[in-house]
Design an enzyme around this catalytic site. Structure first.
Site, PDB file in Angstrom:
ATOM      1  N   LYS A 108      22.763   2.616  17.794  1.00  0.00           N
ATOM      2  CA  LYS A 108      22.710   2.320  19.470  1.00  0.00           C
ATOM      3  C   LYS A 108      23.936   3.157  19.934  1.00  0.00           C
ATOM      4  O   LYS A 108      23.753   4.015  20.807  1.00  0.00           O
ATOM      5  CB  LYS A 108      22.592   1.425  19.993  1.00  0.00           C
ATOM      6  N   LYS A 130      11.679   4.338  11.914  1.00  0.00           N
ATOM      7  CA  LYS A 130      10.702   3.090  12.509  1.00  0.00           C
ATOM      8  C   LYS A 130      10.077   3.802  13.626  1.00  0.00           C
ATOM      9  O   LYS A 130      10.615   4.397  14.627  1.00  0.00           O
ATOM     10  CB  LYS A 130      11.892   2.191  12.949  1.00  0.00           C
ATOM     11  N   LYS A 155       9.766   2.749  20.764  1.00  0.00           N
ATOM     12  CA  LYS A 155       9.390   3.130  21.942  1.00  0.00           C
ATOM     13  C   LYS A 155      10.089   3.977  22.678  1.00  0.00           C
ATOM     14  O   LYS A 155      10.046   4.443  23.809  1.00  0.00           O
ATOM     15  CB  LYS A 155       8.871   1.820  23.267  1.00  0.00           C
TER      16      LYS A 155
HETATM   17  P1  TYM Z   1      12.755  -5.661  20.384  1.00  0.00           P
HETATM   18  O1  TYM Z   1      12.331  -5.832  21.644  1.00  0.00           O
HETATM   19  O2  TYM Z   1      13.298  -4.277  19.937  1.00  0.00           O
HETATM   20  O3  TYM Z   1      11.396  -5.766  19.460  1.00  0.00           O
HETATM   21  C1  TYM Z   1      10.588  -6.998  19.568  1.00  0.00           C
HETATM   22  C2  TYM Z   1      10.052  -7.201  18.238  1.00  0.00           C
HETATM   23  O4  TYM Z   1       9.523  -6.103  17.442  1.00  0.00           O
HETATM   24  C3  TYM Z   1       9.622  -6.026  16.335  1.00  0.00           C
HETATM   25  N1  TYM Z   1       9.487  -4.639  16.062  1.00  0.00           N
HETATM   26  C4  TYM Z   1       8.941  -3.883  15.105  1.00  0.00           C
HETATM   27  N2  TYM Z   1       7.995  -4.712  14.121  1.00  0.00           N
HETATM   28  C5  TYM Z   1       7.528  -3.868  13.050  1.00  0.00           C
HETATM   29  N3  TYM Z   1       7.798  -2.479  12.946  1.00  0.00           N
HETATM   30  C6  TYM Z   1       8.320  -1.848  14.052  1.00  0.00           C
HETATM   31  N4  TYM Z   1       8.336  -0.493  14.188  1.00  0.00           N
HETATM   32  C7  TYM Z   1       9.094  -2.579  15.268  1.00  0.00           C
HETATM   33  N5  TYM Z   1       9.726  -2.272  16.275  1.00  0.00           N
HETATM   34  C8  TYM Z   1       9.908  -3.427  16.850  1.00  0.00           C
HETATM   35  C9  TYM Z   1      11.348  -6.349  16.426  1.00  0.00           C
HETATM   36  O5  TYM Z   1      11.639  -6.658  15.042  1.00  0.00           O
HETATM   37  C10 TYM Z   1      11.050  -7.578  17.125  1.00  0.00           C
HETATM   38  O6  TYM Z   1      10.709  -8.842  16.444  1.00  0.00           O
HETATM   39  N6  TYM Z   1      16.947  -8.225  19.698  1.00  0.00           N
HETATM   40  C11 TYM Z   1      15.409  -8.271  19.902  1.00  0.00           C
HETATM   41  C12 TYM Z   1      15.093  -9.392  21.205  1.00  0.00           C
HETATM   42  C13 TYM Z   1      15.652 -10.460  20.931  1.00  0.00           C
HETATM   43  C14 TYM Z   1      15.167 -11.586  20.042  1.00  0.00           C
HETATM   44  C15 TYM Z   1      16.088 -12.544  20.431  1.00  0.00           C
HETATM   45  C16 TYM Z   1      14.533 -11.665  19.119  1.00  0.00           C
HETATM   46  C17 TYM Z   1      16.614 -11.048  21.873  1.00  0.00           C
HETATM   47  N7  TYM Z   1      16.979 -12.203  21.655  1.00  0.00           N
HETATM   48  C18 TYM Z   1      16.026 -13.985  19.719  1.00  0.00           C
HETATM   49  C19 TYM Z   1      14.300 -12.798  18.292  1.00  0.00           C
HETATM   50  C20 TYM Z   1      14.944 -14.152  18.772  1.00  0.00           C
HETATM   51  C21 TYM Z   1      14.919  -6.922  20.319  1.00  0.00           C
HETATM   52  O7  TYM Z   1      15.663  -6.141  20.561  1.00  0.00           O
HETATM   53  O8  TYM Z   1      13.655  -6.877  19.774  1.00  0.00           O
END
Ligand code: TYM
Length: 340
Positions: free
Chosen positions: A123, A205, A208
């Site tokens: 990032k 990956k 969005k």
């Molecule tokens: P975020 O918002 O980027 O994504 C949410 C969830 O989707 C999963 N994910 C994917 N899984 C498979 N293939 C993909 N291409 C893909 N893109 C995204 C992510 O692994 C995630 O599980 N930091 C986290 C949000 C967060 C969080 C937490 C999660 C904040 N606090 C505490 C768990 C526990 C995030 O940015 O996810």
């Protein structure tokens, strides 16, 4: 008495917690890697799911857009089958304990370990003009999210694995210093679908934030849009639908199809034996579109009912505040803050 207590202890369900950022409509990657599994866990476990809006501030956001996206993301969670009667659902910024514990944990986190986080490196390269302190300490906030609720398991996609390892490290460090305070959580990463890849560059990956809208499916895309994006998906110059090293595009489509239909990779190979990629891509597009039909319909209904959404997130905030306050009070006492 002892027997009853033991029975109660045994019956206590494991705690599941996870979050998602509201920076746009969820992708098929978010759905397959995370949210679809969250729904399935609700009967067996004590689940808490939230919209991680504080995390989104690490990238510059338009305030009005972020507010709308947060409410939409909340509606999307419910549209994907997260049931507020069964699970705790809330918005991160409504529960101040997350920010408070994050500060304390950041004081038990080393510069070196944050510097090694691949998400920080990615990032900060992508947003070189805004490498802010929040982007750097992001994992401390994520650890706070998890540890406040004494979560046993955290269902996430593969890209969050390193953050989970950090969470375990900081929790263990704290427990070693002050005695048992936090439950040490496990990452729950699905066997298939933990890394859904871009439809245009299948070694990357699905995300969005991709500039090319053909690279990702959002869970609100209309059926014809979904089918067209799959038709355009990058594959290879061969003809055979089979899962093999080097066939990244086909492997990705087969994984998606397998997770959605429940068929094994072998069954899929048999189903498309002698058929071309065109037939296969169409079948994947139709299966995904059908799977998401209910989500689209639910979202239309829910997003029109702002009063209901507000009632659910207010109740969620109240309950989340009560649970998280218990852990935070313990932490404050242990580190030596004067309790009022
Ligand atoms: P975020 O918002 O980027 O994504 C949410 C969830 O989707 C999963 N994910 C994917 N899984 C498979 N293939 C993909 N291409 C893909 N893109 C995204 C992510 O692994 C995630 O599980 N930091 C986290 C949000 C967060 C969080 C937490 C999660 C904040 N606090 C505490 C768990 C526990 C995030 O940015 O996810």
């Amino acid at each position: 008495m002892e027997g009853t207590e033991q029975a109660e202890k045994k019956e206590k369900k494991k705690v599941i917690l996870s979050g998602i950022q509201p920076t746009g409509v969820f992708t098929l990657g978010n759905y397959i890697g995370a949210v679809k599994n969250w729904g399935k866990m609700q009967d067996e476990y004590d689940c808490a799911y939230f919209i991680a809006d504080l995390h989104s501030l690490t990238i510059r956001q338009d305030p009005a857009a972020l507010r709308k996206q947060s409410l939409d993301a909340f509606a999307l969670l419910l549209a994907c089958g997260i049931d507020p009667e069964k699970s705790l659902v809330f918005i991160q910024s409504h529960v101040p304990a997350h920010s408070e514990l994050s500060w304390v944990l950041s004081c038990y986190t080393q510069f070196g370990e944050l510097s090694r986080m691949t998400q920080f490196k990615d990032k900060s390269a992508r947003h070189a003009d805004n490498v802010n302190a929040g982007l750097f300490t992001y994992p401390a906030l994520m650890a706070a999210d998890i540890l406040l609720y004494q979560a046993d398991m955290v269902p996430v996609g593969h890209d969050q694995k390193q953050h989970l390892e950090f969470t375990r490290d900081v929790a263990t460090r704290f427990n070693n210093l002050y005695g048992s305070t936090f439950k040490i959580p496990e990452a729950y990463i699905p066997k298939a679908g933990a890394r859904v890849m871009s439809l245009q560059e299948p070694t990357k990956k699905m995300s969005k934030s991709d500039e090319n809208p053909n690279a990702f499916i959002t869970i609100l895309d209309e059926p014809n849009v979904i089918i067209n994006k799959f038709k355009r998906a990058v594959t290879d110059s061969e003809k055979e639908v089979c899962f093999r090293e080097g066939k990244d595009g086909i492997n990705n489509l087969m994984t998606i199809y397998s997770v959605i239909t429940g068929r094994t990779l072998e069954q899929i190979e048999q189903e498309f034996e002698g058929k071309g990629y065109g037939d296969f891509k169409l079948a994947v597009g139709e299966a995904v579109s059908e799977e998401l039909r209910e989500v689209r319909e639910n979202f239309k209904r829910l997003s029109a009912d702002k009063a209901y959404l507000e009632q659910v997130y207010q109740a969620g905030a109240q309950k989340a505040a009560a649970i998280s306050a218990r852990t935070l009070a313990k932490v404050k006492k242990k580190v030596g803050l004067l309790v009022k």
